[in-house]
Design a protein around this motif. Sequence first.
Motif, PDB file in Angstrom:
ATOM      1  N   ASP A 662     -26.242  56.531 -34.818  1.00 25.44           N
ATOM      2  CA  ASP A 662     -25.436  57.199 -33.806  1.00 25.44           C
ATOM      3  C   ASP A 662     -26.340  57.936 -32.827  1.00 25.44           C
ATOM      4  O   ASP A 662     -27.337  58.549 -33.228  1.00 25.44           O
ATOM      5  N   TYR A 663     -25.971  57.897 -31.537  1.00 28.86           N
ATOM      6  CA  TYR A 663     -26.824  58.478 -30.501  1.00 28.86           C
ATOM      7  C   TYR A 663     -25.976  59.336 -29.565  1.00 28.86           C
ATOM      8  O   TYR A 663     -24.916  58.904 -29.100  1.00 28.86           O
ATOM      9  N   THR A 664     -26.471  60.533 -29.290  1.00 30.33           N
ATOM     10  CA  THR A 664     -25.772  61.477 -28.427  1.00 30.33           C
ATOM     11  C   THR A 664     -26.264  61.301 -26.991  1.00 30.33           C
ATOM     12  O   THR A 664     -27.476  61.299 -26.735  1.00 30.33           O
ATOM     13  N   ILE A 665     -25.320  61.185 -26.071  1.00 33.92           N
ATOM     14  CA  ILE A 665     -25.675  61.037 -24.646  1.00 33.92           C
ATOM     15  C   ILE A 665     -25.988  62.429 -24.092  1.00 33.92           C
ATOM     16  O   ILE A 665     -25.140  63.320 -24.118  1.00 33.92           O
ATOM     17  N   ILE A 666     -27.205  62.593 -23.582  1.00 35.03           N
ATOM     18  CA  ILE A 666     -27.626  63.910 -23.082  1.00 35.03           C
ATOM     19  C   ILE A 666     -27.868  63.909 -21.573  1.00 35.03           C
ATOM     20  O   ILE A 666     -28.126  64.977 -20.996  1.00 35.03           O
ATOM     21  N   GLY A 667     -27.806  62.764 -20.925  1.00 28.10           N
ATOM     22  CA  GLY A 667     -28.086  62.734 -19.489  1.00 28.10           C
ATOM     23  C   GLY A 667     -27.602  61.467 -18.825  1.00 28.10           C
ATOM     24  O   GLY A 667     -27.371  60.443 -19.484  1.00 28.10           O
ATOM     25  N   VAL A 668     -27.444  61.562 -17.514  1.00 22.55           N
ATOM     26  CA  VAL A 668     -27.042  60.414 -16.684  1.00 22.55           C
ATOM     27  C   VAL A 668     -27.997  60.337 -15.502  1.00 22.55           C
ATOM     28  O   VAL A 668     -28.188  61.327 -14.786  1.00 22.55           O
ATOM     29  N   VAL A 669     -28.620  59.157 -15.297  1.00 22.52           N
ATOM     30  CA  VAL A 669     -29.503  58.955 -14.156  1.00 22.52           C
ATOM     31  C   VAL A 669     -28.746  58.187 -13.075  1.00 22.52           C
ATOM     32  O   VAL A 669     -27.824  57.412 -13.360  1.00 22.52           O
ATOM     33  N   LYS A 670     -29.137  58.443 -11.855  1.00 21.84           N
ATOM     34  CA  LYS A 670     -28.528  57.736 -10.728  1.00 21.84           C
ATOM     35  C   LYS A 670     -28.838  56.246 -10.857  1.00 21.84           C
ATOM     36  O   LYS A 670     -29.938  55.858 -11.261  1.00 21.84           O
ATOM     37  N   ASP A 671     -27.852  55.412 -10.511  1.00 21.36           N
ATOM     38  CA  ASP A 671     -28.056  53.960 -10.597  1.00 21.36           C
ATOM     39  C   ASP A 671     -29.291  53.538  -9.817  1.00 21.36           C
ATOM     40  O   ASP A 671     -29.519  53.982  -8.683  1.00 21.36           O
ATOM     41  N   PHE A 672     -30.100  52.668 -10.418  1.00 21.96           N
ATOM     42  CA  PHE A 672     -31.235  52.058  -9.736  1.00 21.96           C
ATOM     43  C   PHE A 672     -31.270  50.582 -10.116  1.00 21.96           C
ATOM     44  O   PHE A 672     -30.775  50.177 -11.162  1.00 21.96           O
ATOM     45  N   ASN A 673     -31.829  49.779  -9.238  1.00 23.94           N
ATOM     46  CA  ASN A 673     -31.880  48.338  -9.469  1.00 23.94           C
ATOM     47  C   ASN A 673     -33.058  47.999 -10.368  1.00 23.94           C
ATOM     48  O   ASN A 673     -34.212  48.132  -9.964  1.00 23.94           O
ATOM     49  N   TYR A 674     -32.751  47.587 -11.554  1.00 18.02           N
ATOM     50  CA  TYR A 674     -33.809  47.192 -12.487  1.00 18.02           C
ATOM     51  C   TYR A 674     -33.860  45.672 -12.671  1.00 18.02           C
ATOM     52  O   TYR A 674     -34.683  45.168 -13.430  1.00 18.02           O
ATOM     53  N   GLU A 675     -32.972  44.947 -11.967  1.00 18.19           N
ATOM     54  CA  GLU A 675     -32.987  43.490 -11.993  1.00 18.19           C
ATOM     55  C   GLU A 675     -32.850  42.970 -10.563  1.00 18.19           C
ATOM     56  O   GLU A 675     -32.858  43.745  -9.608  1.00 18.19           O
ATOM     57  N   SER A 676     -32.688  41.674 -10.426  1.00 20.98           N
ATOM     58  CA  SER A 676     -32.563  41.050  -9.114  1.00 20.98           C
ATOM     59  C   SER A 676     -31.355  41.596  -8.372  1.00 20.98           C
ATOM     60  O   SER A 676     -30.317  41.907  -8.968  1.00 20.98           O
ATOM     61  N   LEU A 677     -31.484  41.695  -7.042  1.00 20.76           N
ATOM     62  CA  LEU A 677     -30.374  42.141  -6.207  1.00 20.76           C
ATOM     63  C   LEU A 677     -29.284  41.081  -6.109  1.00 20.76           C
ATOM     64  O   LEU A 677     -28.241  41.321  -5.492  1.00 20.76           O
ATOM     65  N   LYS A 678     -29.503  39.925  -6.700  1.00 25.34           N
ATOM     66  CA  LYS A 678     -28.442  38.930  -6.755  1.00 25.34           C
ATOM     67  C   LYS A 678     -27.366  39.353  -7.754  1.00 25.34           C
ATOM     68  O   LYS A 678     -26.273  38.799  -7.767  1.00 25.34           O
ATOM     69  N   ARG A 679     -27.703  40.317  -8.601  1.00 24.98           N
ATOM     70  CA  ARG A 679     -26.743  40.809  -9.589  1.00 24.98           C
ATOM     71  C   ARG A 679     -26.480  42.282  -9.344  1.00 24.98           C
ATOM     72  O   ARG A 679     -27.371  43.032  -8.930  1.00 24.98           O
ATOM     73  N   SER A 680     -25.260  42.703  -9.597  1.00 23.51           N
ATOM     74  CA  SER A 680     -24.935  44.116  -9.458  1.00 23.51           C
ATOM     75  C   SER A 680     -25.578  44.902 -10.590  1.00 23.51           C
ATOM     76  O   SER A 680     -25.991  44.337 -11.613  1.00 23.51           O
ATOM     77  N   ILE A 681     -25.667  46.221 -10.417  1.00 26.49           N
ATOM     78  CA  ILE A 681     -26.285  47.078 -11.437  1.00 26.49           C
ATOM     79  C   ILE A 681     -25.388  47.116 -12.667  1.00 26.49           C
ATOM     80  O   ILE A 681     -24.221  47.489 -12.581  1.00 26.49           O
ATOM     81  N   GLU A 682     -25.932  46.722 -13.799  1.00 26.14           N
ATOM     82  CA  GLU A 682     -25.155  46.695 -15.033  1.00 26.14           C
ATOM     83  C   GLU A 682     -25.363  47.977 -15.821  1.00 26.14           C
ATOM     84  O   GLU A 682     -26.359  48.692 -15.638  1.00 26.14           O
ATOM     85  N   PRO A 683     -24.423  48.292 -16.721  1.00 25.73           N
ATOM     86  CA  PRO A 683     -24.572  49.496 -17.553  1.00 25.73           C
ATOM     87  C   PRO A 683     -25.867  49.471 -18.346  1.00 25.73           C
ATOM     88  O   PRO A 683     -26.205  48.465 -18.980  1.00 25.73           O
ATOM     89  N   LEU A 684     -26.588  50.569 -18.299  1.00 25.73           N
ATOM     90  CA  LEU A 684     -27.909  50.656 -18.931  1.00 25.73           C
ATOM     91  C   LEU A 684     -27.976  51.892 -19.815  1.00 25.73           C
ATOM     92  O   LEU A 684     -27.496  52.967 -19.443  1.00 25.73           O
TER      93      LEU A 684
END
Length: 879
Positions: A662-684
Amino acid sequence: MPQFDHHPPRWALWFLQLYCKPRVREIIEGDAYELFYKRVETDGLKVAKRKFGWDVLRFFRPKYIKGLEDINSLNNIAMFKNYFKISVRSLVRQKFFSIINISGLSLGLAACLLIMLYITNELSYDNFHKDVDRVYRIANNQSGQYTPARLGAQSKMDFPEIEEVVRLSGPYDQTFKVNNQIFKEQEGFSADSTFHKIFTVKFVEGNPDKALTEPNSIVLTEGLASKLFPKQEAYGQLVAVNGNSLKVTGVVADPPKNTHFHYNFIESFPHESWITVGNWTGNNFFTYAKLVAGATPESVEAKYPDFVAKYVGPDLVKYTGHTNYEEYLAEGGRQGTFTLKPMKDLHLYYPHMALGSQGNINNVYIFSAVAVFILLIASINFMNLSTARSAARSKEVGMRKVLGSRRNQLVYQFLVESMMISVLAMILSMGLASLVLGGFNELANRNFSYTDLLAPSTLLLLFGLVLVVGLLAGSYPAFYLSGFNPLRALKGENKAGGGNVFLRKGLVAFQFAISIFLIISTMIVFSQLRFMGQQKLGFQPEQIMVVKNTGLLREKLSAFKNQLLQKPNIESLTLTNQYVSSSIADWGYSTMEDNPRHFNLMNMFTTDDFLETMGLQLVEGRFYSNELASDSAVAVINESAKKELGFENVIGKKVSRGDGEDYTIIGVVKDFNYESLKRSIEPLILRRMFEDGRMEADWYGGNYLSLKVTGNFGETVKQVESEWNAMVQDEPFDFVFLDDSFNSLYEEERRFGKLFTVSSGLAIAIACLGLFALAAFTLERRRKEIAVRKVIGASVKSLTMLVVSDFTKLVAIGSLIAIPTGYWIMQDWLATFAYQININNPLLFLIPVILVTVIAWLTVGFQSVKTATSNPVKALRSE
């Protein structure tokens, strides 16, 4: 029985009556009957009937066939020689028109020939595999490329429709050490021992049934084997691969280039490990299945929902905390399944699933259309240039008609000229294609040879094109010129009616439409490529240098990082299990609620300096820290993951991997493109990695070290390489800057843009010849009108505008066709990109229209000025 009471075979009489002209049939029947009755008397009825049938067959001649009364003239060698001589004289006499015709057609045919090679190659991917129509890639749901470890073997056991399966993992790079020599090799995979039963592989050395059955086995391609073991047999040799000793158990022929799965070496999977056992919620493998003959993919797909409930369901229930799989589905859980994608379709229709070169079926359609456009433009040029010469040839046509020539003979004459020009253009196009083949290969990233140009299939296709173009381009001028009235033709009155004028103008308007459409498409393609290159990714990729294979450092890792941090050009660094722009896998997570929900999140492990090094923005909470022992079971997500999870206040919420993970969510980062711009930003989801590279369950994953660099990048690379070489002896230094890595993701699009631009430019250039043709035709018909206007005082400017205005109207008509067509087609092309330009920008459509208008004015204006400034007496003297 008297001989005359016997009758010849009915089939022979029926066949003779069917094909033979009446006046000839009487003669043949008379002779055949006479011979028949004689043979009845001398040889008997049976022999006479057989010989009567043979007589009928041997008298069969094309010239006797009904409806071909003029076949004698067509087969007359002297007549064809005459056609040929007249055609040669006509081409030599009109050198300028002949050169334009032949050069235009040759350019068009050369372009079409190269485009055909490209399209044929794209459509041929994986067709060399035996039983390719029965081989499928198993996709997770509809398009997921990764599948569970157990999927293949269990599917084969449960489904009689499946004959064989194989799993693959990769591609990856490996370091080979042979005789103290180090080789860094790419395109490596691991595979099951059934590899050769799915893919067509030619074993040069070794037994295919045993090559991958033992652990620590490796199969090499001939190219790699000759590199590692020159002048000696590779089979049975030991080779060190990333420090592990592997035995070469097979050598195979290099795979063809036209495959979605290109490899240099194949390793066996390790035995008795998680790779063998696996689990149903971990997707880490590419799975292929070969169906039995007659089985359909639909029959297999129909069974997978129950299959998922039986095997995957229990793991999902365990992770989500539900009582059973039915409850999981009833409370909003996603029902999973697997689908089958034909292997031969992966390259073009499912490029994200290809394990090598990626294609695009839309690009094939577009290039096919461009090839057709080029052929049409070349054919239209031919027709317009031929009709433009009608005034010069009208008296020839009239004279020949007066002397007794029939219209069909004139048609044959003009068709012979057309085919002669087409054949000459074909020969010249082969030479042109050969000259530019090297540049085309570089542009298209292909390896076509002169052998491909001279292949029987290519020559047959080219000859078919020549035949079609010759008949298409020559038919209209042939029927148009041969239809002249003799008396009017002898007077030079070559106008054949308004309908022909409208047709010719319509054809050129169509050329304008094609030109405008191609320019619109080219502008949109390059605008989209420029947009992707300038798009903000959420960090500065040009500042991030990624050092690969840092997992080899292990106990030296801390010293290596400390040495790098002392360099003035390195601001910070972070260790990760994958790097941004590379392939990041998704993991299954569930919310910890009364009704848990299951999600697939892209999963990445990083050290606590990831945020600073990548320059990411924290929008909620905080990032994990090495200073806090409690941060061993925490996670940070991106904005897309927050939206996917559906929590308004996500900080403090927990997600689970099951079995107490189990993992506790402690933060949220602004969306950034970590893959090709041919795909929308997926949950990371970002999970903590320890400084020594350990992840959960003490797995080691610190294979990539990302450095934030400033100053002189070249100097920084040399410094990092020096430190690497001091600590690692048998592994070449390997690195990449993230901006280069991102750019490589769009290599296929850039290549398509360049090819499309060159093809479009050539089509437009050929279209300009068509514009010249209609201008010549118009000015030829109106030269006396222009002379009269000039005599009564018209200026050169007014005379020029008189002609130019007609072509401006044709550009307007062409734009009405091209703009909506371009908008619709390019909107469909842009739909493959998650981030795209605004196609509603009027300049994208206005600029091409203006450009084509200017080209039309320059082309037509030059000839108009030349005609308007000529001596009017010469034009009027022929009255």
